[in-house]
Every structure is written in structure tokens, then in C-alpha cells.
Scaffold this motif. Structure first.
Motif, PDB file in Angstrom:
ATOM      1  N   LEU A   2       0.723  -1.188   0.052  1.00 19.11           N
ATOM      2  CA  LEU A   2      -0.023   0.048   0.173  1.00 19.11           C
ATOM      3  C   LEU A   2       0.845   1.269  -0.066  1.00 19.11           C
ATOM      4  O   LEU A   2       1.978   1.199   0.684  1.00 19.11           O
ATOM      5  CB  LEU A   2      -0.927  -0.082   1.177  1.00 19.11           C
ATOM      6  CG  LEU A   2      -1.957   1.089   1.272  1.00 19.11           C
ATOM      7  CD1 LEU A   2      -2.915   1.228   0.522  1.00 19.11           C
ATOM      8  CD2 LEU A   2      -2.278   0.957   2.798  1.00 19.11           C
ATOM      9  N   ASP A   3       0.259   2.365  -0.787  1.00 21.24           N
ATOM     10  CA  ASP A   3       0.986   3.718  -0.420  1.00 21.24           C
ATOM     11  C   ASP A   3      -0.124   4.573  -0.670  1.00 21.24           C
ATOM     12  O   ASP A   3      -1.135   4.288  -1.051  1.00 21.24           O
ATOM     13  CB  ASP A   3       2.221   3.776  -1.708  1.00 21.24           C
ATOM     14  CG  ASP A   3       1.692   3.870  -3.064  1.00 21.24           C
ATOM     15  OD1 ASP A   3       0.734   4.729  -3.337  1.00 21.24           O
ATOM     16  OD2 ASP A   3       2.462   3.276  -3.905  1.00 21.24           O
ATOM     17  N   LYS A   5      -0.833   6.926  -2.419  1.00 14.55           N
ATOM     18  CA  LYS A   5      -1.350   7.122  -3.968  1.00 14.55           C
ATOM     19  C   LYS A   5      -2.439   6.122  -4.231  1.00 14.55           C
ATOM     20  O   LYS A   5      -3.376   6.513  -4.941  1.00 14.55           O
ATOM     21  CB  LYS A   5      -0.224   6.843  -5.128  1.00 14.55           C
ATOM     22  CG  LYS A   5       0.733   7.996  -4.872  1.00 14.55           C
ATOM     23  CD  LYS A   5       1.956   7.730  -6.202  1.00 14.55           C
ATOM     24  CE  LYS A   5       3.115   8.778  -6.082  1.00 14.55           C
ATOM     25  NZ  LYS A   5       3.976   8.485  -7.020  1.00 14.55           N
ATOM     26  N   LYS A   6      -2.485   5.116  -3.217  1.00 16.47           N
ATOM     27  CA  LYS A   6      -3.586   4.191  -3.825  1.00 16.47           C
ATOM     28  C   LYS A   6      -4.920   4.444  -2.653  1.00 16.47           C
ATOM     29  O   LYS A   6      -5.692   3.588  -2.849  1.00 16.47           O
ATOM     30  CB  LYS A   6      -3.057   2.865  -3.442  1.00 16.47           C
ATOM     31  CG  LYS A   6      -2.021   2.234  -4.609  1.00 16.47           C
ATOM     32  CD  LYS A   6      -1.619   0.939  -4.420  1.00 16.47           C
ATOM     33  CE  LYS A   6      -0.637   0.489  -5.539  1.00 16.47           C
ATOM     34  NZ  LYS A   6      -0.032  -0.948  -5.543  1.00 16.47           N
ATOM     35  N   PRO A   8      -8.198   5.723  -1.983  1.00 17.76           N
ATOM     36  CA  PRO A   8      -9.040   6.037  -3.050  1.00 17.76           C
ATOM     37  C   PRO A   8      -9.449   7.763  -3.129  1.00 17.76           C
ATOM     38  O   PRO A   8      -9.680   8.247  -2.103  1.00 17.76           O
ATOM     39  CB  PRO A   8     -10.289   5.069  -2.919  1.00 17.76           C
ATOM     40  CG  PRO A   8     -10.208   4.815  -1.376  1.00 17.76           C
ATOM     41  CD  PRO A   8      -8.591   4.660  -1.049  1.00 17.76           C
TER      42      PRO A   8
END
Length: 207
Positions: A2-3, A5-6, A8
């Protein structure tokens, strides 16, 4: 992995996403400090951040996303400030002492954020928790490298396990300035606390 940018977002403008999430993080830290993560509602986070709950959900998918963004942002800020402070020409034990002083200074500057992060990080989903804690290991490795340089210069006598444990010990002693501030900060200035901890850390291991 996960980062951020992900996390939502219905908004496509990266600059606007960053601006709104910075507002969100600031508002959430204030609320989490006062009430904790679980007792804080998304509606309260939106209000504290200066926008509607509808706007809030344009930038996140769930309340846990806010906590992830808070923890991720704090770790990045601590790491970046520490790197900045460590931009020095010193070497050997002087560099190690400067690293300890710099880390403690960062913790002091961000004590509210650090306190919130460590109190609430356990509430993150498993994948997000693993990603965020990886950043703590990056900070540990920064300190490890400086300790290892002292060992290679024969200024300290430590094996790899001891180097690793010493790095963790330094991180925990810095965090203690925040976690135990209700008593420690009544009795010591940051400089006094730092000087004593450096003495404790180095006593008995210098050649």
C-alpha cells in the motif's frame, strides 16, 4: 504494498488531493489527540479540516484511510527532518551524538503527532500497518549505519545484534520524551534529557 497514492480519491488533480489531505491530516491529529481514533467520527474530521463530509469522501474511502495518511505523513516528516539534521561533515562518535541530538529534537518538534501515531497505529488494517512500520525500520537503519561506522573505526566494540539493538534503544529513548512527557518534561529540559541519554547510551561501550 500500500502507498498513499492508492488511497481512493474521486478527485484527479494531484495538487488538490495533496492540499485537501494535508488539511485532513492536521484536523485528524487534533481530534485523535483529544478523543482517539475510534471515538472520532468522519463528520468531525471533515468539520475540523474545514470542509463537508461529502468533500471528505471525495479524497478517502474510509475513516481508516485518514489514520493511514496521518501515520504515513508523520513518519515521512520525521524521517525527512532527521535526514536534514544529519547533513553534516562530522564523523565517528561526534556524528553518533549529533544523530541522537537531531532525532530527539525532531521528536520534540513533533511530539503531538508522534504521540497520536503510536497510540493509534494499531488500528490500521494489516497491509497499511506493515507499510507504515516499514518506515520505522528505515529510521532504525539510518541510526544503525552511523553506529556501524563507529564500530568500523574501532570507536565502539559491538556485534551486529548489538548494533541493531542499540539503534532501537536510541529510537525508544527519543520516543520516551513524548510518551512520558507528563513527568519528564517537568523535571528536565530537552538538552538535559538528551545529554543524560547520550551518557547512558555510550557509557560502558566506548573503547
Amino acid at each position: 504494498m500500500l502507498d498513499k497514492k492508492k488511497v481512493p480519491s474521486m478527485v484527479k488533480d494531484p495538487q488538490l488531493i495533496q492540499k485537501r489531505r494535508e488539511q485532513m491530516i492536521k484536523g485528524a491529529v487534533t481530534l485523535f489527540k483529544q478523543k482517539g481514533f475510534h471515538r472520532t467520527t468522519t463528520r468531525e474530521i471533515a468539520k475540523q479540516s474545514g470542509f463537508s463530509i461529502g468533500t471528505l469522501y471525495e479524497y478517502i474511502g474510509a475513516k481508516e484511510d485518514v489514520l493511514y495518511l496521518v501515520c504515513d505523513s508523520i513518519y515521512e516528516e520525521v524521517r525527512d527532518r532527521l535526514k536534514q539534521y544529519l547533513d553534516t561533515s562530522s564523523s565517528g562518535l561526534d556524528r553518533l551524538k549529533e544523530a541522537i541530538i537531531s532525532y530527539f529534537k525532531v521528536i520534540d518538534e513533533m511530539e503531538d503527532e508522534v504521540l497520536v501515531m503510536y497510540q493509534e497505529v494499531k488500528s490500521l488494517p494489516k497491509e497499511a500497518l506493515a507499510y507504515v512500520l516499514e518506515k520505522e525500520l528505515e529510521m532504525t537503519e539510518m541510526i544503525e549505519k552511523i553506529i556501524r561506522d563507529c564500530v568500523e573505526q574501532k570507536l565502539l566494540t559491538l556485534n551486529e545484534d548489538q548494533i541493531n539493538l542499540m539503534a532501537h534503544d536510541i529510537l525508544v529513548k527519543g520516543q520516551m520524551w513524548t510518551f512520558r512527557r507528563w513527568v519528564i518534561q517537568r523535571n528536565y529540559t530537552l538538552q538535559q534529557y538528551t545529554d543524560m541519554q547520550i551518557e547512558f547510551i555510550l557509557k560502558g561501550i566506548e573503547n
